[in-house]
Every structure is written in structure tokens, then in C-alpha cells.
Design a protein around this motif. Sequence first.
Motif, PDB file in Angstrom:
ATOM      1  N   THR A   1     -47.199  16.341  55.476  1.00  0.00           N
ATOM      2  CA  THR A   1     -48.574  15.882  55.247  1.00  0.00           C
ATOM      3  C   THR A   1     -49.405  16.908  54.493  1.00  0.00           C
ATOM      4  OG1 THR A   1     -49.257  16.726  57.411  1.00  0.00           O
ATOM      5  CG2 THR A   1     -48.594  14.406  57.291  1.00  0.00           C
ATOM      6  N   LYS A   2     -48.803  18.014  54.093  1.00  0.00           N
ATOM      7  CA  LYS A   2     -49.520  19.067  53.362  1.00  0.00           C
ATOM      8  C   LYS A   2     -48.688  19.540  52.183  1.00  0.00           C
ATOM      9  CE  LYS A   2     -53.035  20.025  56.226  1.00  0.00           C
ATOM     10  NZ  LYS A   2     -54.384  19.709  55.887  1.00  0.00           N
ATOM     11  N   ALA A   3     -49.347  19.738  51.058  1.00  0.00           N
ATOM     12  CA  ALA A   3     -48.729  20.317  49.869  1.00  0.00           C
ATOM     13  C   ALA A   3     -49.816  21.044  49.101  1.00  0.00           C
ATOM     14  CB  ALA A   3     -48.089  19.243  49.000  1.00  0.00           C
ATOM     15  N   THR A   4     -49.424  21.827  48.122  1.00  0.00           N
ATOM     16  CA  THR A   4     -50.373  22.559  47.290  1.00  0.00           C
ATOM     17  C   THR A   4     -50.097  22.224  45.839  1.00  0.00           C
ATOM     18  OG1 THR A   4     -50.379  24.390  48.863  1.00  0.00           O
ATOM     19  CG2 THR A   4     -51.216  24.855  46.674  1.00  0.00           C
ATOM     20  N   ILE A   5     -51.175  21.991  45.072  1.00  0.00           N
ATOM     21  CA  ILE A   5     -51.041  21.849  43.628  1.00  0.00           C
ATOM     22  C   ILE A   5     -51.759  23.021  42.987  1.00  0.00           C
ATOM     23  CG2 ILE A   5     -53.020  20.279  43.450  1.00  0.00           C
ATOM     24  CD1 ILE A   5     -51.499  19.036  40.995  1.00  0.00           C
ATOM     25  N   SER A   6     -51.072  23.679  42.065  1.00  0.00           N
ATOM     26  CA  SER A   6     -51.645  24.819  41.345  1.00  0.00           C
ATOM     27  C   SER A   6     -51.599  24.520  39.859  1.00  0.00           C
ATOM     28  CB  SER A   6     -50.835  26.089  41.609  1.00  0.00           C
ATOM     29  OG  SER A   6     -50.788  26.372  42.983  1.00  0.00           O
ATOM     30  N   ILE A   7     -52.658  24.922  39.155  1.00  0.00           N
ATOM     31  CA  ILE A   7     -52.734  24.791  37.700  1.00  0.00           C
ATOM     32  C   ILE A   7     -52.692  26.204  37.131  1.00  0.00           C
ATOM     33  CG2 ILE A   7     -54.058  23.909  35.744  1.00  0.00           C
ATOM     34  CD1 ILE A   7     -53.559  21.625  37.590  1.00  0.00           C
ATOM     35  N   THR A   8     -51.762  26.435  36.182  1.00  0.00           N
ATOM     36  CA  THR A   8     -51.557  27.752  35.592  1.00  0.00           C
ATOM     37  C   THR A   8     -51.765  27.668  34.094  1.00  0.00           C
ATOM     38  OG1 THR A   8     -49.900  28.173  37.299  1.00  0.00           O
ATOM     39  CG2 THR A   8     -49.896  29.643  35.414  1.00  0.00           C
ATOM     40  N   ASN A   9     -52.460  28.664  33.518  1.00  0.00           N
ATOM     41  CA  ASN A   9     -52.681  28.669  32.072  1.00  0.00           C
ATOM     42  C   ASN A   9     -51.474  29.256  31.340  1.00  0.00           C
ATOM     43  OD1 ASN A   9     -52.900  31.491  32.204  1.00  0.00           O
ATOM     44  ND2 ASN A   9     -55.131  31.497  32.028  1.00  0.00           N
ATOM     45  N   ALA A  10     -51.565  29.336  30.022  1.00  0.00           N
ATOM     46  CA  ALA A  10     -50.450  29.805  29.187  1.00  0.00           C
ATOM     47  C   ALA A  10     -50.112  31.278  29.434  1.00  0.00           C
ATOM     48  CB  ALA A  10     -50.765  29.586  27.717  1.00  0.00           C
ATOM     49  N   LEU A  11     -51.021  32.029  30.016  1.00  0.00           N
ATOM     50  CA  LEU A  11     -50.776  33.436  30.318  1.00  0.00           C
ATOM     51  C   LEU A  11     -50.133  33.632  31.690  1.00  0.00           C
ATOM     52  CD1 LEU A  11     -54.139  34.934  28.999  1.00  0.00           C
ATOM     53  CD2 LEU A  11     -51.913  34.874  27.848  1.00  0.00           C
ATOM     54  N   GLY A  12     -49.935  32.524  32.426  1.00  0.00           N
ATOM     55  CA  GLY A  12     -49.334  32.598  33.753  1.00  0.00           C
ATOM     56  C   GLY A  12     -50.328  32.842  34.860  1.00  0.00           C
TER      57      GLY A  12
ATOM     58  N   MET B   1     -56.491  27.200  39.056  1.00  0.00           N
ATOM     59  CA  MET B   1     -56.964  26.247  40.053  1.00  0.00           C
ATOM     60  C   MET B   1     -55.850  26.018  41.061  1.00  0.00           C
ATOM     61  SD  MET B   1     -58.132  22.259  39.511  1.00  0.00           S
ATOM     62  CE  MET B   1     -59.476  22.684  38.432  1.00  0.00           C
ATOM     63  N   SER B   2     -56.222  25.877  42.323  1.00  0.00           N
ATOM     64  CA  SER B   2     -55.259  25.571  43.364  1.00  0.00           C
ATOM     65  C   SER B   2     -55.975  24.787  44.456  1.00  0.00           C
ATOM     66  CB  SER B   2     -54.664  26.860  43.936  1.00  0.00           C
ATOM     67  OG  SER B   2     -53.680  26.556  44.892  1.00  0.00           O
ATOM     68  N   THR B   3     -55.344  23.737  44.939  1.00  0.00           N
ATOM     69  CA  THR B   3     -55.959  22.934  45.992  1.00  0.00           C
ATOM     70  C   THR B   3     -54.886  22.279  46.841  1.00  0.00           C
ATOM     71  OG1 THR B   3     -57.652  21.256  46.461  1.00  0.00           O
ATOM     72  CG2 THR B   3     -56.176  20.822  44.597  1.00  0.00           C
ATOM     73  N   GLU B   4     -55.269  21.842  48.030  1.00  0.00           N
ATOM     74  CA  GLU B   4     -54.353  21.206  48.970  1.00  0.00           C
ATOM     75  C   GLU B   4     -54.282  19.702  48.723  1.00  0.00           C
ATOM     76  OE1 GLU B   4     -52.547  22.649  51.617  1.00  0.00           O
ATOM     77  OE2 GLU B   4     -53.131  24.551  50.717  1.00  0.00           O
ATOM     78  N   LEU B   5     -53.100  19.146  48.943  1.00  0.00           N
ATOM     79  CA  LEU B   5     -52.905  17.701  48.968  1.00  0.00           C
ATOM     80  C   LEU B   5     -52.674  17.338  50.425  1.00  0.00           C
ATOM     81  CD1 LEU B   5     -50.445  17.308  45.954  1.00  0.00           C
ATOM     82  CD2 LEU B   5     -52.932  17.084  45.937  1.00  0.00           C
ATOM     83  N   ASP B   6     -53.496  16.450  50.968  1.00  0.00           N
ATOM     84  CA  ASP B   6     -53.426  16.092  52.388  1.00  0.00           C
ATOM     85  C   ASP B   6     -52.937  14.662  52.560  1.00  0.00           C
ATOM     86  OD1 ASP B   6     -54.466  18.542  53.387  1.00  0.00           O
ATOM     87  OD2 ASP B   6     -56.469  17.902  52.782  1.00  0.00           O
ATOM     88  N   GLY B   7     -52.095  14.455  53.549  1.00  0.00           N
ATOM     89  CA  GLY B   7     -51.552  13.133  53.848  1.00  0.00           C
ATOM     90  C   GLY B   7     -50.174  12.975  53.236  1.00  0.00           C
ATOM     91  N   ASN B   8     -49.397  12.033  53.755  1.00  0.00           N
ATOM     92  CA  ASN B   8     -48.052  11.807  53.229  1.00  0.00           C
ATOM     93  C   ASN B   8     -48.085  11.165  51.850  1.00  0.00           C
ATOM     94  OD1 ASN B   8     -45.408   9.801  53.269  1.00  0.00           O
ATOM     95  ND2 ASN B   8     -45.034  11.865  54.050  1.00  0.00           N
ATOM     96  N   THR B   9     -49.051  10.307  51.610  1.00  0.00           N
ATOM     97  CA  THR B   9     -49.281   9.729  50.281  1.00  0.00           C
ATOM     98  C   THR B   9     -50.768   9.728  50.016  1.00  0.00           C
ATOM     99  OG1 THR B   9     -49.483   7.464  51.090  1.00  0.00           O
ATOM    100  CG2 THR B   9     -47.282   8.186  50.438  1.00  0.00           C
ATOM    101  N   GLY B  10     -51.131   9.745  48.751  1.00  0.00           N
ATOM    102  CA  GLY B  10     -52.549   9.713  48.442  1.00  0.00           C
ATOM    103  C   GLY B  10     -52.835  10.049  46.996  1.00  0.00           C
TER     104      GLY B  10
END
Length: 132
Positions: free
Chosen positions: A75-86, A90-99
Motif C-alpha cells: 500500500t506504499k511506494a515512492t515516486i522520484s523525479i530525477t533531472n539529467a544531472l542525476g 521531486m519525491s512523493t509517496e504513493l498511497d493505496g494498492n491502486t490509485g
Amino acid sequence: MAQAVLHGTDWESYTESDPFECPELTLDDGGKGRGVGRAFTQEELSRAMGLNVTVKPNLAATWTAVDFTLPGDATKATISITNALGVTVMSTELDGNTGQKVLDLRGLAAGVYVYTVRCGDCIITDKLMIKK
């Protein structure tokens, strides 16, 4: 699974040979290979385990929506956004099994970024393009 592998090999010649040497297999293309046909990527394994991520629109200007399904009972995951320099911008949590999670991209410059979704050992990575 081991039984299925052995079923596709000549077991007697395998037991008579070096136990640390894989028997030769004839692959579908008629070539010779060792063991299984190929290795799977982390992303292929993650998708097979049930991690599914779609980011739309993916030529985004101000926002993008992340539709997700997490594997099993997660029910928890993380999405991170990385630029061309690595650098993770941005980073945020994904909550719930689907959504769905809407990301505000107004603070990011135009360019190509990489998003990574992590849920335990499951990882999916792809490009995110932002225009202004």
C-alpha cells in the motif's frame, strides 16, 4: 520450476557430466544456449510481480497524473523525479494498492527527466518530458 527446467534437458547426460556445468539446450531459434534463454530485467520482474505505472500526459507542461497498481498487498511506494544531472528534484509517496497521484510540475524547467517508482524490491523507471 526446477522440474520444468530438468524436463527440457537430457537428465542422464547432465548427471554424468560436471555438476557445475549447465547442459546445452537447443533454443527456439535453432542456436545453442546454456540454461534458460535470457535473463529478465528488474523492470520486467517488477511488472510480473504486479507493479504497474502509467504517467499521462507525458509531454507535460504543468501537471501529470501517475496511475499505479502496487504488487500484492503493498500500500506504499515512492515516486522520484530525477533531472539529467542525476539530482532528485521531486519525491512523493504513493498511497493505496491502486490509485492516482497528480504531480505539480510548475516548479520544474523544461527538459527530459527520469521517474522511478519503488515498492519494496520492485522498481519501474521511465522518461518524463516537460515542456513550457
